[in-house]
Design a protein around this motif. Structure first.
Motif, PDB file in Angstrom:
ATOM      1  N   LEU A  70       0.851  -1.184   0.000  1.00 50.79           N
ATOM      2  CA  LEU A  70       0.000   0.000   0.000  1.00 50.79           C
ATOM      3  C   LEU A  70       0.889   1.238   0.000  1.00 50.79           C
ATOM      4  O   LEU A  70       1.997   1.221   0.556  1.00 50.79           O
ATOM      5  CB  LEU A  70      -0.904   0.019   1.234  1.00 50.79           C
ATOM      6  N   SER A  71       0.411   2.327  -0.593  1.00 48.70           N
ATOM      7  CA  SER A  71       1.217   3.540  -0.658  1.00 48.70           C
ATOM      8  C   SER A  71       0.323   4.767  -0.716  1.00 48.70           C
ATOM      9  O   SER A  71      -0.877   4.665  -0.989  1.00 48.70           O
ATOM     10  CB  SER A  71       2.135   3.507  -1.893  1.00 48.70           C
ATOM     11  N   ALA A  72       0.920   5.923  -0.452  1.00 48.41           N
ATOM     12  CA  ALA A  72       0.184   7.192  -0.533  1.00 48.41           C
ATOM     13  C   ALA A  72       1.130   8.274  -1.033  1.00 48.41           C
ATOM     14  O   ALA A  72       2.337   8.254  -0.749  1.00 48.41           O
ATOM     15  CB  ALA A  72      -0.389   7.577   0.825  1.00 48.41           C
ATOM     16  N   ARG A  73       0.561   9.227  -1.764  1.00 42.44           N
ATOM     17  CA  ARG A  73       1.307  10.356  -2.304  1.00 42.44           C
ATOM     18  C   ARG A  73       0.665  11.666  -1.873  1.00 42.44           C
ATOM     19  O   ARG A  73      -0.538  11.707  -1.647  1.00 42.44           O
ATOM     20  CB  ARG A  73       1.366  10.270  -3.837  1.00 42.44           C
ATOM     21  N   TRP A  83       4.788   7.255   1.746  1.00 37.81           N
ATOM     22  CA  TRP A  83       4.980   6.102   2.616  1.00 37.81           C
ATOM     23  C   TRP A  83       4.504   4.822   1.930  1.00 37.81           C
ATOM     24  O   TRP A  83       3.762   4.874   0.944  1.00 37.81           O
ATOM     25  CB  TRP A  83       4.281   6.277   3.964  1.00 37.81           C
ATOM     26  N   ASN A  84       4.945   3.695   2.463  1.00 35.52           N
ATOM     27  CA  ASN A  84       4.549   2.380   1.971  1.00 35.52           C
ATOM     28  C   ASN A  84       4.285   1.458   3.152  1.00 35.52           C
ATOM     29  O   ASN A  84       4.871   1.610   4.227  1.00 35.52           O
ATOM     30  CB  ASN A  84       5.644   1.765   1.103  1.00 35.52           C
ATOM     31  N   ALA A  85       3.403   0.506   2.941  1.00 32.83           N
ATOM     32  CA  ALA A  85       3.142  -0.537   3.929  1.00 32.83           C
ATOM     33  C   ALA A  85       3.090  -1.863   3.199  1.00 32.83           C
ATOM     34  O   ALA A  85       2.565  -1.952   2.080  1.00 32.83           O
ATOM     35  CB  ALA A  85       1.833  -0.277   4.668  1.00 32.83           C
ATOM     36  N   TYR A  86       3.630  -2.908   3.822  1.00 28.25           N
ATOM     37  CA  TYR A  86       3.800  -4.193   3.166  1.00 28.25           C
ATOM     38  C   TYR A  86       3.191  -5.293   4.030  1.00 28.25           C
ATOM     39  O   TYR A  86       3.371  -5.302   5.262  1.00 28.25           O
ATOM     40  CB  TYR A  86       5.282  -4.493   2.943  1.00 28.25           C
ATOM     41  N   PHE A  87       2.529  -6.244   3.383  1.00 28.44           N
ATOM     42  CA  PHE A  87       1.835  -7.322   4.091  1.00 28.44           C
ATOM     43  C   PHE A  87       2.111  -8.645   3.394  1.00 28.44           C
ATOM     44  O   PHE A  87       1.982  -8.744   2.170  1.00 28.44           O
ATOM     45  CB  PHE A  87       0.331  -7.061   4.137  1.00 28.44           C
ATOM     46  N   THR A  88       2.466  -9.650   4.158  1.00 31.26           N
ATOM     47  CA  THR A  88       2.736 -10.955   3.570  1.00 31.26           C
ATOM     48  C   THR A  88       1.437 -11.736   3.395  1.00 31.26           C
ATOM     49  O   THR A  88       0.389 -11.372   3.937  1.00 31.26           O
ATOM     50  CB  THR A  88       3.679 -11.786   4.454  1.00 31.26           C
ATOM     51  N   ALA A  89       1.549 -12.809   2.635  1.00 33.35           N
ATOM     52  CA  ALA A  89       0.451 -13.762   2.586  1.00 33.35           C
ATOM     53  C   ALA A  89       0.197 -14.274   4.004  1.00 33.35           C
ATOM     54  O   ALA A  89       1.108 -14.331   4.837  1.00 33.35           O
ATOM     55  CB  ALA A  89       0.821 -14.917   1.656  1.00 33.35           C
ATOM     56  N   GLY A  90      -1.050 -14.627   4.283  1.00 29.84           N
ATOM     57  CA  GLY A  90      -1.414 -15.137   5.603  1.00 29.84           C
ATOM     58  C   GLY A  90      -1.976 -14.099   6.541  1.00 29.84           C
ATOM     59  O   GLY A  90      -2.568 -14.453   7.569  1.00 29.84           O
ATOM     60  N   VAL A  91      -1.829 -12.803   6.219  1.00 23.80           N
ATOM     61  CA  VAL A  91      -2.360 -11.767   7.105  1.00 23.80           C
ATOM     62  C   VAL A  91      -3.889 -11.828   7.073  1.00 23.80           C
ATOM     63  O   VAL A  91      -4.486 -12.011   6.004  1.00 23.80           O
ATOM     64  CB  VAL A  91      -1.846 -10.377   6.691  1.00 23.80           C
ATOM     65  N   PRO A  92      -4.562 -11.730   8.208  1.00 21.85           N
ATOM     66  CA  PRO A  92      -6.029 -11.735   8.204  1.00 21.85           C
ATOM     67  C   PRO A  92      -6.571 -10.601   7.342  1.00 21.85           C
ATOM     68  O   PRO A  92      -6.239  -9.435   7.560  1.00 21.85           O
ATOM     69  CB  PRO A  92      -6.385 -11.545   9.686  1.00 21.85           C
ATOM     70  N   GLU A 158      10.533   1.100   1.748  1.00 21.09           N
ATOM     71  CA  GLU A 158      10.739   2.402   1.133  1.00 21.09           C
ATOM     72  C   GLU A 158       9.892   3.486   1.785  1.00 21.09           C
ATOM     73  O   GLU A 158       8.728   3.252   2.121  1.00 21.09           O
ATOM     74  CB  GLU A 158      10.423   2.326  -0.358  1.00 21.09           C
ATOM     75  N   ASP A 159      10.499   4.671   1.934  1.00 19.74           N
ATOM     76  CA  ASP A 159       9.826   5.808   2.540  1.00 19.74           C
ATOM     77  C   ASP A 159      10.410   7.080   1.928  1.00 19.74           C
ATOM     78  O   ASP A 159      11.584   7.099   1.529  1.00 19.74           O
ATOM     79  CB  ASP A 159      10.017   5.800   4.062  1.00 19.74           C
ATOM     80  N   ALA A 160       9.597   8.138   1.871  1.00 18.50           N
ATOM     81  CA  ALA A 160      10.086   9.401   1.309  1.00 18.50           C
ATOM     82  C   ALA A 160      11.129  10.059   2.199  1.00 18.50           C
ATOM     83  O   ALA A 160      11.930  10.867   1.716  1.00 18.50           O
ATOM     84  CB  ALA A 160       8.912  10.348   1.082  1.00 18.50           C
ATOM     85  N   ASP A 161      11.133   9.749   3.475  1.00 20.90           N
ATOM     86  CA  ASP A 161      12.126  10.300   4.390  1.00 20.90           C
ATOM     87  C   ASP A 161      13.442   9.543   4.200  1.00 20.90           C
ATOM     88  O   ASP A 161      13.512   8.341   4.460  1.00 20.90           O
ATOM     89  CB  ASP A 161      11.630  10.154   5.835  1.00 20.90           C
TER      90      ASP A 161
END
Length: 228
Positions: A70-73, A83-92, A158-161
Motif C-alpha cells: 500500500l502507498s500514498a502520495r 509512505w509504503n506498507a507491506y503485508f505478507t500472505a497469511g495476514v487476516p 521504502e519511505d520518502a524520508d
C-alpha cells in the motif's frame, strides 16, 4: 465453514487477493494488470495505491513473501510515494480491509496527526498488553502469539524520508515460540499512526471471523466459536 477467534491467528483463508480486491472495487479504486504480473489499484484522486505483488515476489518479511503493498502520495503527479506498507500472505484480510477503508476515508492520506500512543491505545483497549521491557513502543496479545512494535525498519522498506536509522511499526504472528511466522506486516516510517491504529484495532478485534480453512500451525491456539 468455521467462525474462529482470535482474528490475528485466523490466516487469510487463501483468499487474500480476492477479498481485498473486492474491497478496493467497492471503494471505487481502478485496477490495471501490470507487465510484472501484478495487479495495481489506484484511488479516484490518484493519491492512494494498492498493489497485489505476490507474483512478482519482490522480497520477504520473516521468511514469507510480500503479497500486498500500500502507498500514498501528497500529489497525484508525484513519482515517489510518501509512505509504503507491506503485508505478507497469511495476514487476516479483515485487518487489511479495515486499513484500506481508513486510508480511503482520509482527506490527506499522508498527514500524520496522531502520536505513537494511538496505536498502543487501540490495542490495549482490545485487551492486549504492553511489553514489560518496551511499554511505550510494543504491545502483545494475551496469548503471546502476536506483536505490534515500533522497530528499526527492515531492509527494502521504502519511505520518502531519506534519513537512516528510521523506525516504523512492525507486526507479526508467531503461533508458538520458534515456529515459522504466520504473517508479517511492515509500515514505513511516515505511515500515519492513526492508520496503523486502524489496522491494529481490527487485528485485535474479539469478533469471530469466518474461515473455510485455518492455518495448521495455529490450530491449537484457535477457538471455533461455531460452525455453519
Amino acid at each position: 465453514m468455521y467462525w474462529v477467534t482470535p482474528r490475528h491467528l485466523a490466516g487469510d483463508d487463501d483468499a487474500l487477493a480476492e477479498r481485498i480486491g473486492d474491497i478496493l472495487a467497492s471503494l471505487g479504486w481502478r485496477m490495471w494488470p501490470t507487465s510484472r504480473h501484478t495487479l495495481l489499484y489506484v484511488s479516484a484522486d490518484g493519491l492512494r495505491g494498492a498493489e497485489w505483488i505476490l507474483a512478482a515476489y519482490p522480497f520477504e518479511l520473516g521468511g514469507l513473501p510480500v503479497a500486498w503493498q500500500l502507498s500514498a502520495r501528497s500529489r497525484a503527479t508525484s513519482v515517489m510515494a510518501e509512505w509504503n506498507a507491506y503485508f505478507t500472505a497469511g495476514v487476516p484480510y479483515e485487518g487489511l480491509a479495515d486499513l484500506l477503508v481508513a486510508i480511503d476515508a482520509r482527506e490527506a492520506p499522508d498527514a500524520d496527526l496522531e502520536r505513537p500512543e494511538t496505536v498502543l491505545s487501540a490495542l490495549i483497549s482490545r485487551g492486549w498488553i504492553r511489553d514489560v521491557d518496551r511499554p511505550r513502543t510494543t504491545a502483545i496479545d494475551p496469548g503471546f502469539t502476536s506483536c505490534v512494535s515500533l522497530e528499526m525498519l527492515p531492509p527494502l522498506i521504502e519511505d520518502a524520508d531519506p534519513r537512516p536509522d528510521l523506525v516504523g511499526w512492525q507486526a507479526w504472528a508467531e503461533p508458538a515460540l520458534g515456529s515459522p511466522y504466520l504473517w508479517c506486516a511492515s509500515f514505513s516510517a511516515s505511515v500515519p499512526h492513526g492508520l496503523v491504529a486502524a489496522f491494529a484495532s481490527s487485528l485485535a478485534s474479539p469478533v469471530p471471523v469466518l474461515r473455510r480453512t485455518v492455518p495448521k500451525n495455529a490450530e491449537g491456539r484457535l477457538t471455533v466459536v461455531r460452525r455453519s
